[in-house]
Design an enzyme around this catalytic site. Structure first.
Site, PDB file in Angstrom:
ATOM      1  N   GLU A 107     -38.248  13.145 -38.263  1.00  0.00           N
ATOM      2  CA  GLU A 107     -38.907  14.165 -37.457  1.00  0.00           C
ATOM      3  C   GLU A 107     -38.932  15.519 -38.131  1.00  0.00           C
ATOM      4  O   GLU A 107     -39.929  16.247 -38.080  1.00  0.00           O
ATOM      5  CB  GLU A 107     -38.231  14.277 -36.081  1.00  0.00           C
ATOM      6  CG  GLU A 107     -38.540  13.137 -35.112  1.00  0.00           C
ATOM      7  CD  GLU A 107     -37.741  11.862 -35.368  1.00  0.00           C
ATOM      8  OE1 GLU A 107     -36.874  11.883 -36.267  1.00  0.00           O
ATOM      9  OE2 GLU A 107     -37.980  10.854 -34.683  1.00  0.00           O
ATOM     10  N   HIS A 144     -33.924   9.984 -22.892  1.00  0.00           N
ATOM     11  CA  HIS A 144     -35.370   9.784 -23.000  1.00  0.00           C
ATOM     12  C   HIS A 144     -36.143  10.376 -21.833  1.00  0.00           C
ATOM     13  O   HIS A 144     -37.246   9.926 -21.543  1.00  0.00           O
ATOM     14  CB  HIS A 144     -35.688   8.286 -23.075  1.00  0.00           C
ATOM     15  CG  HIS A 144     -35.604   7.703 -24.447  1.00  0.00           C
ATOM     16  ND1 HIS A 144     -34.437   7.629 -25.152  1.00  0.00           N
ATOM     17  CD2 HIS A 144     -36.545   7.154 -25.260  1.00  0.00           C
ATOM     18  CE1 HIS A 144     -34.668   7.044 -26.320  1.00  0.00           C
ATOM     19  NE2 HIS A 144     -35.929   6.750 -26.415  1.00  0.00           N
TER      20      HIS A 144
HETATM   21  C1  TPP Z   1     -35.150   9.978 -33.271  1.00  0.00           C
HETATM   22  C2  TPP Z   1     -35.975   8.944 -32.626  1.00  0.00           C
HETATM   23  N1  TPP Z   1     -37.253   8.796 -32.997  1.00  0.00           N
HETATM   24  C3  TPP Z   1     -38.023   7.846 -32.421  1.00  0.00           C
HETATM   25  C4  TPP Z   1     -37.504   7.022 -31.453  1.00  0.00           C
HETATM   26  C5  TPP Z   1     -38.379   5.948 -30.786  1.00  0.00           C
HETATM   27  N2  TPP Z   1     -37.932   4.621 -31.255  1.00  0.00           N
HETATM   28  C6  TPP Z   1     -37.086   3.890 -30.550  1.00  0.00           C
HETATM   29  S1  TPP Z   1     -36.627   2.489 -31.362  1.00  0.00           S
HETATM   30  C7  TPP Z   1     -37.586   2.873 -32.688  1.00  0.00           C
HETATM   31  C8  TPP Z   1     -37.626   1.959 -33.867  1.00  0.00           C
HETATM   32  C9  TPP Z   1     -36.336   1.941 -34.596  1.00  0.00           C
HETATM   33  O1  TPP Z   1     -36.375   0.968 -35.573  1.00  0.00           O
HETATM   34  P1  TPP Z   1     -35.058   0.426 -36.280  1.00  0.00           P
HETATM   35  O2  TPP Z   1     -34.153   1.547 -36.593  1.00  0.00           O
HETATM   36  O3  TPP Z   1     -35.493  -0.417 -37.415  1.00  0.00           O
HETATM   37  O4  TPP Z   1     -34.339  -0.465 -35.178  1.00  0.00           O
HETATM   38  P2  TPP Z   1     -34.898  -1.744 -34.435  1.00  0.00           P
HETATM   39  O5  TPP Z   1     -35.574  -1.271 -33.197  1.00  0.00           O
HETATM   40  O6  TPP Z   1     -35.796  -2.465 -35.357  1.00  0.00           O
HETATM   41  O7  TPP Z   1     -33.680  -2.538 -34.090  1.00  0.00           O
HETATM   42  C10 TPP Z   1     -38.257   4.058 -32.472  1.00  0.00           C
HETATM   43  C11 TPP Z   1     -39.217   4.659 -33.405  1.00  0.00           C
HETATM   44  C12 TPP Z   1     -36.174   7.234 -31.078  1.00  0.00           C
HETATM   45  N3  TPP Z   1     -35.607   6.505 -30.115  1.00  0.00           N
HETATM   46  N4  TPP Z   1     -35.435   8.170 -31.695  1.00  0.00           N
END
Ligand code: TPP
Ligand code: TPP
Ligand code: MG
Ligand code: MG
Lengths: 334, 330, 334, 330
Positions: A67, A136
């Site tokens: 971000e 959230h």
């Molecule tokens: C700082 C932040 N940015 C965006 C999000 C929205 N978001 C929630 S889960 C996710 C994907 C995360 O991917 P990863 O770290 O690979 O974990 P996975 O969900 O694949 O287990 C996103 C973008 C968030 N929760 N926090």
């Protein structure tokens, strides 16, 4: 007249946001979009769906989960002559980019003696109401409105959902647009000729002479519903949609309160130190002797928003709380 | 380097345990998905389907003194850490009997008695906390270690780097476990990192890093055990990349436009449950009857948990503002 | 009686802060300090000077420039049973750690159903007045006061500089202590027996019956000076030192205004959406009909603070502006 | 790999230019230090004494179309980028004729006509901006590149990592220049990074990285020229670590408790001005008279700049709120 000008079809607030993005991308080659999952995923809330197919990878840029870097890159790209629209998926994650927003976007123009305006638009989803719990569900748009150098807007209608983006892009300053997640599925039609809109002025969404309700974003519809209920009792409520939280449209706000002599502020932000307090003080400073009752507030309870629906509902402003507060103010002797 | 497990270490008891643990998670979550469509569970729901071997392998290698920090995709971790299924299901429902009193829901499971510190829904947000928990172990001269789980998407966050550096610089007892399921929501790793071998990041901090097949529960357990032992001896943090795949959608709102059905099916065949069951059967360690029995047991436990959650009370609205600030223990 | 109890020597606010740190480190082995340049450098503003020699590397921990990680590590260490004191060199850099502060420190206790209190103390320097320009002159303590789950305090006296830290460490919640850079060199003596202090209540620093000045931190002394000047004209000013910005001590604040019927708020934060607005609204909500004049504010101009002294001075609250505003309020007819 | 310069490339004209540029910076700053004690310059003042070869070597390799992002220790960079010394000195005084209209002071020198984008006083804060400026070059299909300067202390910031990854992932035209002077205020690199070879960080993003002797202006220039050429050809970002030393205090408030006098003296002997002068004299490229003349010229320029700054007007207080928001060009 072109095909665009015939009567608009029904669409959602989400669709209207997308139309605004499409307008911008079509009309100015300097405009591009970047953010998390706006392309291949189609946008966390499907706002940007189909834009990748229409405009391609260069202009619809999926970013890594960084971000601070991509918001700062938006600032840099704006300095470099482009017109970036950065999407921060939700306001909750914008805290990771706050240094760039407050220490750079908001300061560069002033501290460079006017050399570095930052024509950057940052869009983010805001608000609670979907049981997404404490991390959230923030409503921080009023908090951002504390920072000089930023402009803060909150579209509550379809016309504003579509039109504010264009106005923001024409503005040479950093503009933050807060889109309430509770409005995304709201349906309606665009007003023909409603574009362009301004981003400086509040709007009276319902006229009334007994009390002024000051609100914006997702809370607007709660206020309109409360006004309908109060009308049944003969209480005529004026509902003001602030539209812009920085700058505030003092003229319209104060004028309305001068006519109704009573003000109730409804804000989904936390109460203490929210934009609700600033609105109250503006009225005190400019129309104190015209008030017939103390100014009151209906805000979100001062808690991290809990997950269960009954607790979340209890925390957020609600129509019954608005009705009760308005009634209490109106019944007070002048 | 990449480690692979052999069956030499497996006996029937061990096999049954691992299978039971994975099945329990799978069936708990399958029921959650169903309850979501019935509107009993709301908010965001992120399922761990396909990744169960990681929580089972790693958390089975910890001791009670250790601490755990996980993400919003943490039901499996919570169950493996010993959070009772009843309390977990009640949390999914938002009931007062839930592990966080119903306040957190799916994304914020806490159980401090078991040193389970969430359930963090900000990507990357758990890493600094895990680092601090490890600092506490070190400064208090205790021997616990901290297991910190996160997805490969978190690798792009500044907090990831700051935390790895701090942990390595101060030689803190943390095991960083990257659950690399190749996607962060709809963003493939190759679209979020210029170098997709995430071990290279750990190397930049001089942290020992190993990539393993995260679909192979025995391999995960073996790697975790040796990492935990080394960390506990005071050798500083380690990094474990578990290569896996999320077999279901990111959350209940995801239409999965970003990947092919065929890709998902290929990975499904490599899923941790199916491969481990086949392998155990082939090795003659378990039979179909064992498998069915485990399924039945898990089902019964899930049924009971649903009944518990359903019949639990809601928290009173009067308590909404309770715990914004801590209360003195009564 | 011990040697400590004899009459205190003169010392600076900086020394008093250091004494507070020393008290804490001596009396509780769970307490440790971490932050940038607090050890070998001796602290950016020399507050932590000599502590490394006395307490050693394990407890006086120099950190890398990783605000988010070491603030988050403070949260984790607090969860792990320690009593960390994290120094963020100045409030300006705290924006890099805001995610940890707002999304974790402030939420964990509530969203875990009370299981995870975060007994963390974060100290930071705040304020302008040293010509450090736009990125190094923020006063964001009032902004932080918007966030439920946090406690915000601002010591303005030597006793508070020394004593608030101990009170913060005894508190099971995250407490942010804002130390104004303009006070560091202020000299005085500690009041014997002043420790322990509370962190819940405001204090009347000068009693008066004509108007209440509400202020805190670095602005306290400007208000006291203004009160002296106004006294020469027969205007008796009550000066309230808020001490804590979250929670606000409504009882004392409202009680004072009920007696004086007039309130002027003086805050080094930006005006719009600052703590000044919240103070005003609290009074409107609780003592509206007892006011004889509108509530007024003297705040920092809504600009990124510029470098040159004449412009910085013009931007900040000043004694003449306070005097003029107070006079205008008092001269208004009830 | 480590590059070292040879004198084959040096001729008298070139030698005089490099020396003039370094001397100009040194003498400008020496005067600033003096003006600080006279209270003409206030706020924070960070001097570049000892590091001049880096700004001279790198910025001499850029073109007008290129953009520059620097830190609070940026007087040398501003001068090398062509910011007139008068405007720079007026900025130090806070006068209206300053390069930022006096608003920024020492830490915030801007000159957009020369594509000099600050003067950023948040450690690491300039890297995302530089990345975005480079993105603009790429999207607008222009051929400029961006030079981004920062200290080794910034390597611990999350923004450093996020920016390097983004620049590498998108193959943006940025040259990241790490001015490694071994200390961040009082914190030695070994106390802030678990791996002190900062090139390892760039490697984790697949970014070509070179470490050079930042005291050797010819070596810096050679390395910068080849990096700039490659970046301009579209080969993506590069990383240049310039090993140097800050010969004076961090700022005017620093008592330097964290390092030995002896250490400083050792480095002083390796300073860029003294070594380059000696070398040019030995090679017969310049004589003592040349040196004295350059000094005199620089002195005269500094004298004039002080007079300019002194005699300039203050900005009117009425304009305090001007430029919080942009004004339409008149
Ligand atoms: C700082 C932040 N940015 C965006 C999000 C929205 N978001 C929630 S889960 C996710 C994907 C995360 O991917 P990863 O770290 O690979 O974990 P996975 O969900 O694949 O287990 C996103 C973008 C968030 N929760 N926090
Ligand atoms: C985010 C942030 N944290 C802390 C500071 C205070 N600070 C100013 S300069 C500095 C040291 C930076 O060191 P380095 O990056 O090596 O650059 P150098 O000063 O050595 O050129 C610090 C800690 C700051 N300006 N920004
Ligand atoms: Mg993933
Ligand atoms: Mg340095």
């Amino acid at each position: 007249m072109t095909a665009d000008a015939v009567e608009s079809p029904r669409m959602s607030y989400r669709d209207a946001l997308r139309e605004g993005l499409r307008d911008a991308l079509r009309s100015d080659p300097r405009v591009f979009l970047m953010g998390e999952d706006i392309g291949r995923y189609g946008g966390c809330y499907a706002v940007t769906k189909s834009l990748l197919a229409e405009f391609g990878e260069e202009r619809i840029r999926d970013t890594p989960l960084s971000e601070s870097a991509f918001v700062g890159a938006g600032i840099g790209a704006a300095l470099g002559g482009l017109r970036p629209i950065v999407e921060i998926m939700t306001v909750n994650f914008s805290l990771l980019a706050l240094d760039q927003i407050v220490n750079n976007a908001a300061t560069l123009c002033h501290m460079s003696g006017g050399q570095c305006p930052v024509p950057l638009v940052i869009r983010m989803a805001t608000g609670a109401g979907r049981q997404l719990a404490a991390q959230h569900s923030h409503s921080l748009e009023g908090w951002y409105a504390h920072v000089p150098g930023l402009r803060i807007v909150a579209p509550a209608t379809l016309d504003d959902a579509r039109g504010m983006l264009g106005a923001a892009l024409r503005c040479p300053d950093p503009v933050l647009i807060f889109e309430h997640i509770g409005l995304l599925n709201m349906e309606g039609t665009l007003t023909a000729g409603a574009v362009p809109v301004d981003i400086d002025r509040a709007a009276i969404r319902r006229a009334g002479r007994d009390i002024t309700l000051l609100t914006y974003g997702g809370s607007l519809y709660k206020c309109l519903e409360a006004a309908t209920q109060l009308a049944a009792d003969g209480i005529e409520v004026e509902v003001v949609d602030l539209r812009t939280l920085r700058p505030l449209d003092d003229a319209l706000i104060v004028d309305s309160v001068r006519r109704t002599h009573r003000a109730l502020i409804v804000d989904e932000g936390w109460r203490s130190g929210g934009i609700s307090a600033e609105l109250g003080m503006r009225i005190v400073e400019q129309a104190f002797f015209e008030l017939d009752a103390p100014i009151a507030r209906v805000c979100t309870a001062e808690v991290p928003i809990p997950y269960p629906k009954h607790l979340e509902d209890a925390a957020l402003p609600s129509v019954p709380r608005i009705v009760a507060s308005a009634r209490a103010l109106v019944s007070r002797e002048p | 380097m990449s480690a692979n497990s052999t069956d030499a270490t497996l006996d029937r008891e061990h096999a049954l345990t691992l299978l039971r643990q994975m099945l329990r998670i799978r069936q708990f979550e399958d029921r959650c998905a169903q309850l979501y469509t019935e509107l009993k569970i709301r908010g965001f729901l992120h399922l761990y389907n396909g990744e169960e071997a990681i929580a089972v392998g790693v958390l089975g290698s910890l001791e009670a003194q250790d601490a755990v920090v996980a993400t919003y995709r943490e039901h499996g971790h919570a169950l493996m850490r010993g959070v009772p299924m009843n309390a977990l299901m009640a949390e999914m429902f938002g009931k007062r009997t839930g592990s966080s009193g119903g306040r957190g829901g799916s994304m914020h499971v806490f159980d401090v008695a078991r040193r389970f510190y969430g359930g963090n829904a900000i990507v990357g947000g758990g890493l600094p906390i895990a680092t601090g928990l490890a600092l506490a172990e070190k400064l208090a001269k205790r021997t616990g270690i901290v297991a910190c789980f996160f997805g490969e998407g978190a690798v792009a966050e500044g907090e990831f780097h700051e935390s790895l550096n701090l942990a390595a610089l101060w030689r803190l007892p943390v095991l960083f476990i990257c659950e690399n399921n190749l996607y962060a929501m709809g963003t493939a790793l190759s679209r979020s990192e210029s170098v997709t071998d995430v071990r290279a990041k750990a190397a930049a901090y001089g942290m020992p890093a190993l990539a393993i097949d995260g679909m192979d529960v025995v391999a995960v357990q073996a790697a975790a055990q040796s990492a935990v032992a080394s960390i506990r001896e005071g050798n500083g943090p380690q990094f474990l990349e578990c290569r896996t795949y999320r077999l279901r959608a990111h959350s209940m709102f995801d239409t999965q436009l970003y990947r092919d059905k065929a890709e998902v099916e290929t990975w499904r065949a490599r899923g941790p449950l199916i491969t481990f069951t086949t392998r155990c059967k082939r090795a003659g360690l378990i039979g179909e009857a064992d498998f069915l029995q485990l399924q039945k047991d898990a089902d019964a436990e899930v049924d009971a948990a649903v009944i518990f959650a359903e019949s639990s009370e809601w928290e009173s609205v009067d308590d909404l503002e309770r715990w914004v600030y801590a209360e003195p223990p009564t």
